[in-house]
Design an enzyme around this catalytic site. Structure first.
Site, short mmCIF file in Angstrom:
data_model
loop_
_atom_site.label_atom_id
_atom_site.label_comp_id
_atom_site.label_asym_id
_atom_site.label_seq_id
_atom_site.Cartn_x
_atom_site.Cartn_y
_atom_site.Cartn_z
CE LYS A 80 4.03 -9.53 40.98
NZ LYS A 80 2.78 -9.42 41.77
CB THR A 81 1.84 -6.86 34.55
OG1 THR A 81 2.10 -8.21 34.94
CG2 THR A 81 1.80 -6.79 33.03
CG ASP A 109 4.20 -12.29 35.35
OD1 ASP A 109 4.63 -11.99 36.48
OD2 ASP A 109 2.98 -12.43 35.11
CB THR A 157 3.63 -14.25 43.29
OG1 THR A 157 3.87 -15.55 42.72
CG2 THR A 157 2.87 -13.40 42.29
NE ARG A 216 -4.84 -9.05 38.07
CZ ARG A 216 -3.65 -9.64 38.05
NH1 ARG A 216 -3.43 -10.72 38.77
NH2 ARG A 216 -2.68 -9.14 37.32
#
Length: 349
Positions: A64-65, A109, A158, A217
């Site tokens: 997302k980032t 975020d 999230t 990640r």
């Protein structure tokens, strides 16, 4: 923090920034979202206007980032990064909004955790590019309207269910990011290895991808751990054998379970005969807080078909018994509630 935690760990930021894709064409997987974003951005650039506000939802670690930074790069504009918990007062948000240049991207975020007064201020900024700053207190307070340069808000969450209806409705484009397929993770690992200068074989990448829980990640973090092992105890090349040995050292098994995941399953199977058992009791059995078990361990265990949540408590599925090398009980000796155990995989695919 566990090597297979999807949450960003201290010290991960610089390592992640090195391998993050900078443009949409470099972004691996999420093909549907990528194509939709491409259309959105190209259309806006063709009209010479900022694109609609964008909401990205999905589990942590899926990009997302990265996508927020890609949006700014594709638009050729600046980006301002903040988070929901950091915006405690409406004045904090007003200061950020009024400092934006025309066409900038504001990335928030965990936007579901933004304070209520700031959220209400954000409504008018998103719709009318205007904020009302209240000066003074009590009967003498006055609202001063301030114009904001047209901008694009990219929100990431999230837990999209915690977003209020008015907030969600103000986003013109909403996308949900899914877990990556193993083949996509292999491609990602080869790309990351090239950037990091790490020789990696196809079967080495496949082994790491299979233990990464479908999360980029985690895949990149495991690659760095295997690289360390290969450089210290091997010839520097990430092979199948090297990956297996390294991940055994870091307590990551063939399914991507770590020590705590296996402790939860072992407690269910060995101490409670497969369940059902309550969350608090299970947490005490593994020496962790209930929140840790519920938020850190259970999501992947349920998704992997190893654990089921039932109205009567947590239940180990047949796959969990097999993964631990145990034989599930059958016949009259079956523990209470284990009729549910063998249907859990059908109910929780």
């Amino acid at each position: 923090m566990s090597e297979v935690s999807a949450y960003i760990a201290e010290g991960d930021q610089d390592a992640e920034a090195t391998v993050r894709p900078k443009r949409l064409a470099e972004f691996i997987a999420q093909h549907r979202v990528r194509d939709q974003l491409d259309l959105l951005l190209r259309g806006a650039m063709g009209r010479g206007t900022p694109p609609d506000h964008i909401l990205l939802s999905g589990p942590p670690g899926l990009g997302k980032t990265t996508l927020a930074n890609i949006v700014a790069a594709e638009l050729g504009s600046g980006i301002r990064v903040t988070s929901g918990p950091a915006i405690e007062r409406s004045g904090d948000l007003a200061a950020i909004l009024t400092s934006l240049a025309g066409g900038d991207v504001l990335f928030i975020d965990e936007i579901h955790r933004i304070a209520k007064p700031a959220e209400e201020l954000l409504y008018s900024a998103m719709e009318d590019f205007r904020v009302d700053v209240v000066v003074g207190k009590g009967p003498g307070a006055t609202a001063i309207p301030l114009d904001v340069e047209p901008f694009t808000l990219v929100g990431a969450t999230t837990r999209s269910g915690l977003l209020t209806g008015p907030m969600r409705d103000r986003f013109g484009f909403v996308a949900h990011l899914d877990f990556y397929a193993a083949a996509d993770l292999e491609s990602l690992l080869h790309r990351s290895a090239r950037i990091l200068g790490v020789p990696i074989t196809d079967d080495g990448a496949r082994e790491i991808a299979g233990r990464s829980r479908g999360t980029p990640r985690i895949a990149n973090r495991l690659l760095r751990r295997v690289r360390d092992f290969a450089e210290v105890r091997g010839d520097g090349t990430v092979t199948l054998a090297t990956a297996k040995e390294a991940l055994q050292v870091y307590d990551v098994d063939a399914l991507g379970l770590d020590r705590l995941d296996r402790a939860v399953l072992s407690a269910l199977v060995d101490s409670f005969k497969g369940g059902p058992v309550g969350l608090s009791t299970l947490a005490v059995a593994v020496g962790e807080q209930p929140d840790t078990v519920e938020e850190v361990c259970e999501p992947f265990l349920v998704r992997a078909g190893l654990l089921a949540r039932t109205p009567r408590g947590r239940v180990a599925t047949e796959a969990a018994w097999q993964h631990l090398g145990r034989t599930p009980p059958v016949g009259p000796g079956r523990a209470p509630g284990q009729n549910d155990l063998f249907s859990a995989e059908q109910r929780f695919p």
